[in-house]
Motif scaffolding. Sequence first.
Motif, mmCIF file in Angstrom:
data_model
loop_
_atom_site.group_PDB
_atom_site.id
_atom_site.type_symbol
_atom_site.label_atom_id
_atom_site.label_comp_id
_atom_site.label_asym_id
_atom_site.label_seq_id
_atom_site.Cartn_x
_atom_site.Cartn_y
_atom_site.Cartn_z
ATOM 1 N N ASP B 159 -22.511 24.950 -79.728
ATOM 2 C CA ASP B 159 -23.231 24.755 -78.461
ATOM 3 C C ASP B 159 -22.476 23.812 -77.541
ATOM 4 O O ASP B 159 -22.716 23.790 -76.332
ATOM 5 N N ALA B 160 -21.610 23.008 -78.118
ATOM 6 C CA ALA B 160 -20.761 22.109 -77.331
ATOM 7 C C ALA B 160 -19.536 21.784 -78.174
ATOM 8 O O ALA B 160 -19.517 22.007 -79.389
ATOM 9 N N ILE B 161 -18.520 21.266 -77.508
ATOM 10 C CA ILE B 161 -17.251 20.952 -78.180
ATOM 11 C C ILE B 161 -16.959 19.470 -77.948
ATOM 12 O O ILE B 161 -17.143 18.972 -76.837
ATOM 13 N N GLU B 162 -16.512 18.806 -79.010
ATOM 14 C CA GLU B 162 -16.189 17.387 -78.886
ATOM 15 C C GLU B 162 -14.739 17.163 -79.316
ATOM 16 O O GLU B 162 -14.409 17.352 -80.494
ATOM 17 N N ILE B 163 -13.890 16.797 -78.377
ATOM 18 C CA ILE B 163 -12.507 16.456 -78.707
ATOM 19 C C ILE B 163 -12.487 15.007 -79.173
ATOM 20 O O ILE B 163 -12.853 14.103 -78.428
ATOM 21 N N VAL B 164 -12.081 14.825 -80.407
ATOM 22 C CA VAL B 164 -12.091 13.475 -80.976
ATOM 23 C C VAL B 164 -10.704 12.856 -80.808
ATOM 24 O O VAL B 164 -9.734 13.295 -81.413
ATOM 25 N N VAL B 165 -10.657 11.843 -79.962
ATOM 26 C CA VAL B 165 -9.427 11.080 -79.803
ATOM 27 C C VAL B 165 -9.419 9.920 -80.794
ATOM 28 O O VAL B 165 -8.384 9.553 -81.345
ATOM 29 N N GLY B 166 -10.575 9.354 -81.021
ATOM 30 C CA GLY B 166 -10.653 8.243 -81.960
ATOM 31 C C GLY B 166 -12.089 7.941 -82.304
ATOM 32 O O GLY B 166 -13.020 8.533 -81.746
#
Lengths: 228, 446
Positions: B159-166
């Motif tokens: 349903d959503a996308i989360e780009i994890v940088v840290g």
Amino acid sequence: MPTVDLAATPLRELNAALHRIGPQSNETHWRILNPRGQHAVAVGIDAPIAVEVEGHVGYYCAGMNKQATVVVTGNAGTGVAENMMSGQVHVKGDVSQAAGATGRGGLLVVDGNASARCGISMKGIDIVVKGSVGHLSAFMAQAGSLVVLGDAGDALGDSIYEARLYVRGAVKSLGADCVEKKMTDHHKAKLARLLGAAGVSGVDVGAFRRYGSARRLYHFHIDNVGSY
Amino acid sequence: MDTADRWIHTPPRRSATFDEHAIAEIRRAAATGLYDIRGFGAKRRLPHFDDLLFLGASISRYPLEGYREKCATEVTIGARFAKKPITLKIPVTIAGMSFGSLSAQAKEALGRGASAVGTSTTTGDGGMTAEEREHSSILVYQVLPSRYGMNPDDLRKADAIEIVVGQGAKPGGGGMLLGQKISARVAAMRDLPEGIDQRSACRHPDWTGPDDMEIKIHELREITDWEKPIYVKVGASRPYYDTALAVKAGADAVVLDGMQGGTAATQDVFIEHVGIPTLAAIRPAAQALQDLGQHRKVQLIVSGGIRNGADVAKCLALGADAVSIGTAALIALGDNDPHLEAEYRKLGTTAGAYDDWHEGRDPAGITTQDPALARRLDPVLAGRKLANYLSVLTLETQTIARACGKSHVHNLEPEDLVALTMEAAAMARVPLAGTDWIPGQAGRRS
């Protein structure tokens, strides 16, 4: 054959059209003109179609490709065929960094050279580079094969897991836990199949050296601290 | 002891610098040659939300009636660019935690609990499991540096996308899932052999800076036909600039994780010494959004040490749109429960202090891949407990918001807060209680 001129058609429309292709579609062969270095050209396709891109592309061309055959007549920017699942991507020119990064399947063929980190974190993809690859190629490579007909830069296969690397030319240096391994008949046959799939003929597989993991860093141990 | 002897030796005095914990760590390091790896988040005392208080309504402020007058809690995320924004019924979400670090039962329970109250869960390193998709009505799919299990089908199912940088426990650090938690299923999802340590990279493999991240976000939007909200998650270290860069890169939401944020397995020295407290991170991030004209347009989701509705309300008042919980959610499921004290003792710890989540021996069946241990967790019951806890967080948040006269929890604002300590006043940029003094600010609040 549908032809899309990216000089006149927004990229978003092209990718959306490629995503709409169903299993019964007759639109199985696409031409894309004037990509002019645009990023994310022909990404996320999930259909057994052929896509010809005539010109240079920017980042992530054919990213996350499934089933499709994408041919780029030109150069490609960073992350071409990143996380490819299946199908084939063929770049007739050179490619920038992180080609085939994290790819989980399919075949990436580069007629020219590949820059740094080619095959980084590859997870099952096969990559054939007819020229040379830059430093840190196959960094943390997990599975799949990287074939290099030219040379490899510094730290090839650093922290490699189970991927197999075949290099015909010189390797400037090997990365942590990457070692040369015996080239058995099994590996020569595998290499020959990969070269054949990439359209490479008349090459002596006996001229390649094989590299892979020494598996010394698979479990953290304080005695290995100098390797990290 | 006669009077003379009493003054030969002073009473035993322990060092404040070399305290009991510091000495034990030196001894442990000397004995093993290993640094300590553990789960949980920062355990040291830090300036935190307890150091803030709300100013309830008074003659100049008009409160709302509890149990009667509406105090809305819904949050919409992704309206900036996504064709299909998501709406959460409550301003509390479940943070990313992987299948691998958590059992399948725990992931299912998180989904059940969150879905029951209309909020989202988040995948984690290792990909999306069928169980969590099935049991999470709103599921956020993380794109992490390792890209373990990454595939476009799951991207589209999300349903959503989360780009994890840290993440807050270790900004700038990767991770290591130790071999004892790498079951056949976990290994297959990650394309790696069973039983070996699995390194999660600290950098993304196919981009290197904020300009590249913008292109990456564009690619993900193209792959998903611009439907999904895209978040960017950062560990709190330079929140102003990281938030501004995420906005510039085209994020729909910024997830900001303070140093109290939990982890499945990280070096203790990293957890306790890298990053900044959640309290100190929120105002700079909100300021960046305000400077860019994006506050309440790009949503700010804050995590790291959220325990109760007061913490939630304080985050919102400082500028967050929602909060995210991880450690608290695991505790709600049953982690560190006193009824398991005998088993924690066998592991050399005690209920409330158990943090060896990386070892896979969790008697609660949550941070494990041991089938026998994992079966101890009833996902239906645990999900119900999580739903209860989330409801309490929401009711508590509403209670405070109504007392401050707010008809929506987002109407809470810094003006509603004061600080108990100078540190908290400086970090939260609110006055020290009983004064109009905000340390570090050129002017006083009018």
